[in-house]
Design a protein around this motif. Structure first.
Motif, PDB file in Angstrom:
ATOM      1  N   SER A   1       0.819  -1.202   0.000  1.00 17.75           N
ATOM      2  CA  SER A   1       0.000   0.000   0.000  1.00 17.75           C
ATOM      3  C   SER A   1       0.855   1.253   0.000  1.00 17.75           C
ATOM      4  N   ARG A   2       0.283   2.341  -0.493  1.00 15.69           N
ATOM      5  CA  ARG A   2       1.003   3.601  -0.553  1.00 15.69           C
ATOM      6  C   ARG A   2       0.011   4.752  -0.694  1.00 15.69           C
ATOM      7  N   ILE A   3       0.390   5.860  -0.155  1.00 15.55           N
ATOM      8  CA  ILE A   3      -0.383   7.096  -0.334  1.00 15.55           C
ATOM      9  C   ILE A   3       0.600   8.214  -0.634  1.00 15.55           C
ATOM     10  N   TYR A   4       0.355   8.923  -1.725  1.00 12.45           N
ATOM     11  CA  TYR A   4       1.174  10.076  -2.061  1.00 12.45           C
ATOM     12  C   TYR A   4       0.271  11.307  -2.074  1.00 12.45           C
ATOM     13  N   ARG A   5       0.774  12.382  -1.537  1.00 16.00           N
ATOM     14  CA  ARG A   5      -0.011  13.629  -1.493  1.00 16.00           C
ATOM     15  C   ARG A   5       0.860  14.786  -1.981  1.00 16.00           C
ATOM     16  N   ILE A   6       0.260  15.656  -2.749  1.00 13.98           N
ATOM     17  CA  ILE A   6       0.917  16.923  -3.077  1.00 13.98           C
ATOM     18  C   ILE A   6      -0.100  18.032  -2.832  1.00 13.98           C
ATOM     19  N   GLY A   7       0.393  19.165  -2.385  1.00 15.90           N
ATOM     20  CA  GLY A   7      -0.541  20.239  -2.088  1.00 15.90           C
ATOM     21  C   GLY A   7       0.164  21.563  -1.904  1.00 15.90           C
ATOM     22  N   GLY A   8      -0.635  22.542  -1.605  1.00 14.68           N
ATOM     23  CA  GLY A   8      -0.101  23.868  -1.338  1.00 14.68           C
ATOM     24  C   GLY A   8      -1.114  24.710  -0.606  1.00 14.68           C
ATOM     25  N   TRP A   9      -0.624  25.731   0.075  1.00 14.23           N
ATOM     26  CA  TRP A   9      -1.535  26.642   0.767  1.00 14.23           C
ATOM     27  C   TRP A   9      -1.115  28.088   0.512  1.00 14.23           C
ATOM     28  N   TYR A  10      -2.101  28.963   0.667  1.00 18.35           N
ATOM     29  CA  TYR A  10      -1.859  30.406   0.579  1.00 18.35           C
ATOM     30  C   TYR A  10      -2.597  31.075   1.723  1.00 18.35           C
TER      31      TYR A  10
END
Lengths: 388, 456
Positions: B265-274
C-alpha cells in the motif's frame, strides 16, 4: 477556465488509469465476474440497539416469510458492545426497500443447550420452510481461552428462538452453511473450527505463535422438517477432518470458513490458515471423512497466491467462486474447474489497517439479480454492496 | 489521535457493580468500559464518546539551555454523532472535541529547539478544539463536505506512518508551524472554514478548503493565550486557502492480477496553501533599513500573503508472508516556500521508517526510526549576521536544525500504550546562542522520554 478544468479532469483520469497499472482490454471477453463490478457503497449499519459489533454472516431472504420480506438481508454479529469476540447475540435484517436495518432476532447470552454462551458466527442459513439456523462459537472474555463448544440455534421466521442443537461433534460451528433444501428435508454442511484450541496466550516455543492444531472438521447435517414444526436433526456425519486451526489474540481463531456446494455434490472449503481452497468429493453421500494428507484436506483447488486468510466463499456467475480475504480488503475470484485464481479486487481499502482492509471482510452473499454482492466491513460495522 | 473506534467498542461490564469495568481489563478496549452505562445510552442516540489521556515525561540529560525533566499531559474528549443512527439523516457526522493541556513543556523550558520534542506540548489550558459537521454526498459517497471549526493537522499534509512518533513535526510540519499566524489552525488551535473532498476516480482524490487566515484575533502575541478558550471563532483575519491531491493505492475497486507481486500500500499527497495575512519581512524594516540596524524603525516591512508547497509519501516496502501484520514502511514529507524574505522557516522535511509487529506475535506494536530537518530562511540568517555587524554581539547566522527519533510503541492492553522514546537534536534552532550563556551556541541535545496513551 472551464476548458482548463475539464482538461485537468481528463488528464487526472488518464493518469489514474496509468497509475492503477491494470486496465481490462475493452475488446477482450470478460475473464470473470469481478471485472463487471465497479461500484461499492455502504448501505446500512449492522449494529443493533444493544450495541453488538463485528458483522459476520450474510444471508438473503429467499421469499416472504414471517416478518421477513423477500430480498431482505440478514447479518449476524459476533461481538457484543464490549467488542469481545464470541459474545454477539443478534441478527439484524436490512431492507433494501426502506434502506434501514432492524433487529430481527436475538438470543439470551446463556442457554442450557449452548455450552459456553452465545457468539453468532458466519454459519447461517434460511430454509425454504422459514426456519433460520445460525451457528454459535462462544467465549466469555473474547478469546479462545474461555471458548465453549457452542451450538446451532433455530429461530422461526418471526425471529423467535425455538431450539438449539449441541453434541460431541459440534465443536465451534464456524463457517458458511452450504445446503440442499428440499422443503421437507435438508442437508447442511457446517465447519467446526474450535476443537481443542487453547488460549491465544499459549505459544508454541518454536514459532512463538499459538500452536496449530488439525482438529477442525466439516459436518453434514441431515434434517427433516415436519409441516409447521421446527426442523429435526436426524444425523450428523463428519465428512472431512484435519483442517488447520489456530487461536489468535486479535482474530479469535483461524479455521475453515467458506463452504460452497457444487451441483455434482462436491463441497469446496476455504482452509484459512493454510491459505487454500480444497474440494471434498461426494460430500452429499460420503460416509467416511476425508482426512488430512500432504498438508491438505481434500483435493487442492488453489493455494496461496492472492489468497490471504480466505474466509467466506460464494458462487458467482460463470461457475466461479468468490472468496473474501481476511487479511486484506480483497475478494478473489477462482475458477474451480481450471483450478486457478482469475484475479482479485479491493473492496475495502481502509488504509488505517495494515495491510489495507486487514481483518475487515467476512461474509458474502449475492444480490437477488445475481449481478452484485453484499459484504460486511467489520471495522465500520456496516453492510456494503458491490454492483456493476 | 483519539480512537473513536475504541470508544464505540466500550463494554457493558461496568454495569456489574462500580468496579465491574475491571473484570475484563486485559481485553477491554477502554479502561472505564461503558462508563457505568453512559456510553450505551449515548449510543442509542447515535453518539460516541471518546476520552484519551496522553501523559509523558521527557528529560534532556545532555545539551540544551539547561538539563532536567518535565511532565506534560493532554486530555482530549471527543463526542461524535452519526446522524443516520441518531435521526435517520444519511451520511452526516457532527463532532465536537475539547482538550485540557497540563504540565510543563520541556522544549520551552530546557531545549530552545525549533522542532519541539512532543506533539502535545502547548500552553496549559482547557479549550474547545474542533466543532464541525461533515456530510457525505453523491453515489458511493464520492463527495465529502466539512464545515465548522477545524484543526488542519487532522487531515491535511498527514503522513499516517509518521503519526506514531512523538516529535511535533511528525504531525503539523515546521513550515506552517513557524510561518503561519499563530502557528496556523492546528493543535491546540483550530479555525472556522469549509473543505470539500472529492473522489475523482480510483485512485485519485482532491480536497480543497478555505479557512480563517489566523486562529486568533491577536496575532502579535501568543495565539494560544489570546484564544485561551478556543471560542474566538475568527472570521476577520483574511483567508487561508489550501488544496491537496491524494493518490491512494489500493483504491476501492482496483483489480489485482494473480501474477502481480505483493500488494504494497502507498499514499502520495501533493498540495499547497496560501494565507492572505500580512507577513513581516525577516530583514528589512518599513523604511528600507535593516531591522538589525540601530537606525531601524523596528517595524518590519510587511508583505501581503505567503504560500508554500508540500509533498508527502507513505509507502509500504515489505510485508511478511508468515505474519501479514508485520510490515516495513517508509515515509517522507517535504515542504517549502520560495518566499524566504517573509518567513522564518523556508524548508522542512521528515523522513523515517516504521516496523509494525516487530517481534513475534506483537501485532499491535510499532518500532520506528525517523528524522526531521528544518532550514532557517536566508533572510533571517542575514538578519543574524547584521546583528553581529551592527552590535558586535555574538550572533551566528542560523542555518539548519536536524533531529532523529527512535521509539517503540507497545500496546500493553486494548486501552494502554507505552512508548519509550529517544531523540537527539543537532544544532538546536539552527545554531542560536544559549540565552543562559550568550557567548556560545546551544549544545546538541539528547532527550529521553516515556509516553503513555490511555483510552478511557
Amino acid at each position: 477556465m472551464r476548458f482548463k478544468m475539464r482538461s485537468l479532469s481528463f488528464s487526472l483520469a488518464a493518469l489514474a488509469v496509468l497509475w492503477t497499472g491494470w486496465a481490462p482490454d475493452a475488446a477482450a471477453a470478460p475473464k470473470g465476474f469481478l471485472e463487471t463490478i465497479h461500484r461499492h457503497a455502504m448501505v446500512a449499519s449492522t449494529s443493533p440497539g444493544n450495541g453488538d459489533l463485528n458483522p459476520y454472516a450474510i444471508f438473503l431472504v429467499p421469499q416472504d416469510m414471517g416478518v421477513l420480506k423477500k430480498d431482505e438481508v440478514l447479518v449476524t454479529n459476533f461481538n457484543n458492545i464490549s467488542n469481545l469476540q464470541g459474545t454477539g447475540t443478534t441478527i439484524i435484517a436490512y431492507s433494501p426497500v426502506t434502506k434501514t436495518s432492524r433487529l430481527f432476532a436475538s438470543a439470551p447470552a446463556n442457554l442450557a443447550a449452548c455450552p459456553g454462551g452465545i457468539g453468532f458466527t458466519t454459519a447461517m442459513t434460511i430454509l425454504k420452510s422459514g426456519w433460520v439456523i445460525v451457528g454459535s462459537t462462544p467465549s466469555k472474555d473474547g478469546t479462545t481461552g474461555t471458548k465453549g463448544d457452542g451450538c446451532l440455534l433455530v429461530f422461526d421466521s418471526n425471529g423467535k428462538f425455538t431450539e438449539a442443537w449441541k453434541g460431541p461433534l459440534i465443536t465451534g460451528p464456524w463457517g458458511d452453511i452450504a445446503s440442499i433444501d428440499n422443503g421437507d428435508t435438508a442437508v447442511l454442511f457446517i465447519s467446526m473450527a474450535a476443537a481443542g484450541l487453547p488460549a491465544p496466550d499459549v505459544r508454541d516455543p518454536v514459532t512463538h505463535y499459538p500452536p496449530i492444531l488439525h482438529n477442525a472438521t466439516v459436518l453434514r447435517f441431515n434434517l427433516h422438517i415436519p409441516p409447521g414444526q421446527a426442523p429435526v436433526l436426524d444425523k450428523q456425519t463428519v465428512i472431512a477432518s484435519g483442517f488447520a486451526g489456530r487461536a489468535d489474540r486479535d482474530n479469535f481463531l483461524f479455521g475453515p470458513t467458506g463452504l460452497a456446494l457444487d451441483t455434482d455434490g462436491t463441497l469446496y472449503v476455504t482452509d484459512g490458515y493454510d491459505e487454500e481452497v480444497t474440494a471434498i468429493d461426494n460430500a452429499v453421500n460420503r460416509t467416511e471423512p476425508v482426512t488430512r494428507q500432504n498438508d491438505a484436506v481434500g483435493r487442492i483447488i488453489t493455494k496461496g497466491g492472492l489468497l490471504n486468510w480466505p474466509l467466506a466463499m460464494i458462487w458467482v456467475p460463470g461457475h466461479h467462486l468468490l472468496v473474501a480475504n481476511g487479511r486484506n480488503g480483497q475478494v478473489v475470484e477462482i475458477d474451480p474447474d481450471a483450478k486457478k485464481q482469475i484475479y482479485a479486487q479491493w473492496i475495502d481499502s481502509d488504509q488505517a489497517q495494515q495491510p489495507p482492509g486487514n481483518g475487515d471482510l467476512f461474509g458474502l452473499a449475492m444480490t437477488p439479480d445475481n449481478r452484485g454482492f453484499y459484504y460486511v466491513e467489520d471495522d465500520m460495522n456496516t453492510l456494503n454492496v458491490s454492483l456493476p | 489521535m483519539v480512537n473513536l473506534g475504541n470508544a464505540a467498542a466500550a463494554g457493558e461490564e461496568s454495569s456489574q457493580g462500580v468496579f465491574g469495568f475491571l473484570d475484563n481489563w486485559k481485553r477491554s478496549a477502554n479502561l472505564l468500559g461503558n462508563m457505568w452505562g453512559l456510553r450505551s445510552e449515548l449510543g442509542k442516540a447515535g453518539l460516541v464518546l471518546a476520552v484519551q489521556e496522553t501523559s509523558e515525561v521527557f528529560g534532556n540529560p545532555a545539551g540544551g539551555m539547561r538539563r532536567g525533566a518535565d511532565y506534560d499531559g493532554l486530555t482530549v474528549a471527543v463526542l461524535q454523532m452519526n446522524t443516520q443512527r441518531a435521526f435517520g439523516w444519511y451520511g452526516g457526522t457532527f463532532q465536537v472535541s475539547m482538550e485540557q493541556v497540563h504540565g510543563r513543556n520541556l522544549s520551552a523550558d530546557n531545549l530552545d529547539a525549533y522542532q519541539t520534542i512532543s506533539g502535545i506540548e502547548a500552553d496549559r489550558s482547557t479549550r474547545l478544539w474542533e466543532l464541525w459537521f461533515d456530510q457525505k454526498l453523491l453515489d458511493q459517497q464520492a463527495l465529502d463536505i466539512k464545515i465548522g471549526q477545524q484543526s488542519l493537522d487532522q487531515e491535511w499534509m498527514v503522513s499516517s506512518n509518521a503519526l506514531v512518533f512523538a516529535n511535533t513535526m511528525f504531525g503539523w510540519p515546521m513550515v506552517p508551524s513557524a510561518d503561519l499566524p499563530g502557528g496556523g489552525p492546528a493543535y491546540p488551535l483550530s479555525a472556522l472554514g469549509a473543505r470539500a473532498k472529492y473522489w475523482i476516480t480510483t485512485p485519485l482524490y482532491v480536497q480543497a478548503g478555505i479557512f480563517s487566515g489566523s486562529p486568533a484575533h491577536d496575532t502579535s502575541g501568543d495565539a494560544q493565550q489570546s484564544n485561551r478558550s478556543g471560542t474566538s471563532f475568527v472570521l476577520n483575519r483574511g483567508i487561508m486557502a489550501i488544496m491537496e491531491f491524494q493518490y491512494v493505492y489500493p483504491g476501492l475497486g482496483a483489480m489485482v492480477s494473480p501474477d502481480e507481486g505483493e500488494a504494497l500500500s502507498r499514499i502520495y499527497r501533493i498540495g499547497g496553501w496560501y494565507d492572505s495575512e500580512p507577513f513581516a519581512d525577516q530583514y528589512w524594516d518599513n523604511t528600507g533599513t535593516p531591522l538589525a540596524s540601530p537606525d531601524s524603525s523596528g517595524i518590519a516591512l510587511t508583505h501581503r500573503g505567503a504560500f508554500s508547497f508540500y509533498a508527502v509519501a507513505d509507502q509500504m516496502l515489505w510485508r511478511s508472508h508468515v505474519d501479514p501484520n508485520r510490515t516495513f514502511n517508509v515515509f517522507g514529507r517535504v515542504m517549502g516556500t520560495p518566499q524566504a524574505d517573509r518567513v522564518p522557516i523556508d524548508f522542512s522535511m521528515n523522513f523515517g521508517f516504521t516496523f509494525k509487529d516487530p517481534l513475534p506475535y506483537r501485532q499491535d506494536d510499532t518500532l520506528g526510526l525517523a528524522m526531521g530537518y528544518t532550514h532557517v530562511s536566508s533572510a533571517l540568517g542575514n538578519y543574524d549576521r547584521a546583528v553581529h555587524k551592527y552590535s558586535g554581539a555574538y550572533s551566528p547566522a542560523q542555518g539548519g536544525e536536524t533531529y532523529i527519533e527512535l521509539m517503540y510503541q507497545c500496546q500493553m492492553t486494548g486501552w494502554l500504550q507505552l512508548q519509550p522514546d529517544f531523540q537527539y537534536i543537532f544544532n538546536p534552532s539552527g545554531g542560536v546562542p544559549n540565552p543562559l550563556h550568550p557567548e556560545r551556541r546551544i549544545g546538541n541535545i539528547a532527550v529521553l522520554g516515556l509516553r503513555s496513551n490511555i483510552a478511557f
